[in-house]
Design an enzyme around this catalytic site. Structure first.
Site, short mmCIF file in Angstrom:
data_model
loop_
_atom_site.label_atom_id
_atom_site.label_comp_id
_atom_site.label_asym_id
_atom_site.label_seq_id
_atom_site.Cartn_x
_atom_site.Cartn_y
_atom_site.Cartn_z
N LEU A 35 38.61 -0.80 69.74
CA LEU A 35 37.76 -0.08 68.80
C LEU A 35 36.51 -0.88 68.43
O LEU A 35 35.40 -0.35 68.42
CB LEU A 35 38.57 0.23 67.53
CG LEU A 35 37.88 1.01 66.42
CD1 LEU A 35 37.45 2.40 66.90
CD2 LEU A 35 38.81 1.14 65.20
N GLY A 93 28.31 -4.85 67.59
CA GLY A 93 27.45 -4.46 66.47
C GLY A 93 28.10 -3.54 65.48
O GLY A 93 27.45 -3.07 64.54
N ARG A 104 62.02 -33.20 47.31
CA ARG A 104 61.02 -34.28 47.20
C ARG A 104 61.03 -34.81 45.77
O ARG A 104 60.92 -34.01 44.82
CB ARG A 104 59.64 -33.75 47.55
CG ARG A 104 58.54 -34.78 47.58
CD ARG A 104 58.53 -35.52 48.90
NE ARG A 104 57.31 -36.30 49.05
CZ ARG A 104 56.99 -36.96 50.15
NH1 ARG A 104 57.81 -36.89 51.21
NH2 ARG A 104 55.89 -37.67 50.22
N GLU A 127 41.68 -4.81 61.08
CA GLU A 127 42.10 -3.49 60.59
C GLU A 127 41.54 -3.17 59.20
O GLU A 127 42.20 -2.56 58.37
CB GLU A 127 43.62 -3.35 60.63
CG GLU A 127 44.18 -3.27 62.03
CD GLU A 127 45.61 -2.86 62.10
OE1 GLU A 127 46.03 -1.96 61.34
OE2 GLU A 127 46.35 -3.44 62.92
#
Length: 383
Positions: free
Chosen positions: A124, A128, A265, A361
């Protein structure tokens, strides 16, 4: 373990929960090589096809279960971004065939893409005209029983390795959006050329395609002349919520990694998770994830329940989930400290993977325009 409590929400039926468990089990067994993405994508497609994971990416009856698609993408993305990419492209690339294809077109391609023996692509975007689809300039000129394609497409996922491309070109029935048509294109056509393979921060197969006097039969058209914009938007309506679902999967993985980090941690003799600032980050991450999930599965449920269009709901889900996933992952990187930017760490990979989802998209700013226009139209319709 990832949080699956959301599967008890009323958006889902029992078969959705079974499906999520199946995808999770298959995903956990995938061994993904990120050094050769072309070969890996072909291998993953075959593996996912054999396992039945690609089954919902198309249908011969023109129906999609969007919740099933979203659950697959969320789960695959949580395990590996390239596995999610392969699934997504098998659906996006053939979505127009499911929705608008003739019986011969469906028979020729859908069994193969569902099996993972043929890869698909959605062509698609142009150099430009990215988000400005209505102003695409690639042409398809009628010549007897054929059309002649001329122009370029770029940023095409699966470009260079796809067996079938759904391609959009200007046939000129009217100006702007009403003058586009959709075609099924195979890479063996004379005049079809892959001019560039594109490299990104999270490697995926991407390419620029050029068509020079490329002749295709009129039977390659999907739908009717001038329906291309409608076809493209219909496909994106289905698959835009799944982009949000992939972002959600990345965010869930980031939260899981962060939780494991802060609970093991220690700083000054106590786990990081004892620090209130760290707890604040965890709270924000959990909130963003649940809010994203609600927007995503609302949109998917609405589509599956018969809503003719979910443009506003899909845009909201895509915008919020991708933007917030970026924030969730960024917090995870921060909680990892220096290890968060070490190559090979899960959160470092997620940091690279998430960025593109806020662009493709429909970029985040475009989604805001869509939401605003839809909201204004609803208000004006009520006054």
């Amino acid at each position: 373990m990832a949080d699956t409590s959301f599967l008890s929400w009323p958006f889902f039926d029992a078969h959705h929960r079974d499906w999520a468990a199946h995808v999770d089990a298959v995903s956990a067994g995938l061994d993904v090589d990120h050094t050769d993405t072309d070969t890996t994508c072909r291998t993953l497609a075959a593996q996912l096809g054999t396992a039945g994971i690609l089954a919902p990416t198309s249908s011969n009856d023109g129906h999609f279960d969007v919740r099933t698609l979203c659950l697959a993408r969320e789960t695959l993305a949580r395990h590996d971004g390239l596995a999610d990419f392969v699934f997504a492209m098998q659906g996006l690339g053939t979505g127009a065939i499911t929705l608008f294809g003739t019986d011969p077109q469906k028979a020729a391609w859908l069994p193969r893409t569902r099996a993972g023996t043929a890869l698909s692509a959605f062509a698609l975007t142009e150099p430009g005209s990215g988000s400005d689809v209505a102003n695409a300039t690639m042409t398809a000129t009628r010549d007897g029983t054929d059309y002649i394609l001329h122009g370029e497409k770029t940023w095409i996922s699966n470009g260079g390795i796809a067996d079938i491309y759904t391609l959009f070109a200007r046939t000129g029935e009217a100006p702007g959006a009403k003058g586009l048509s959709a075609f099924l294109i195979t890479p063996d056509l004379p005049g079809f050329e892959v001019t560039e393979r594109l490299t990104t921060i999270a490697p995926h197969p991407l390419a620029t395609l050029r068509f020079t006097e490329c002749r295709v039969p009129a039977t390659a058209m999907l739908g009717a002349p001038g329906q291309g914009f409608k076809i493209a938007m219909s496909v994106l309506d289905v698959f835009r919520p799944t982009v949000a679902a992939a972002a959600l999967g990345f965010a869930r993985r980031a939260l899981n990694e962060a939780l494991a980090r802060v609970t093991t941690r220690h700083v000054q003799g106590a786990p990081l998770s004892d620090l209130q600032m760290v707890q604040g980050h965890i709270a924000d991450m959990a909130l963003d994830i649940d809010a994203s999930a609600l927007l995503i599965y609302r949109a998917a449920w609405a589509r599956d329940s018969g809503a003719p269009r979910i443009t506003r709901e899909a845009a909201m889900a895509k915008l919020f989930a991708t933007d917030q996933a970026q924030q969730v992952i960024d917090k995870a990187v921060q909680l990892f400290g220096g290890d968060g930017v070490r190559a090979g760490e899960a959160v470092e990979r997620l940091y690279r993977e998430i960025r593109a989802l806020r662009i493709y998209e429909g970029a985040s700013d475009v989604q805001k325009v869509i939401i605003a226009r839809q909201t204004l139209a609803m208000f004006e319709g009520d006054t």
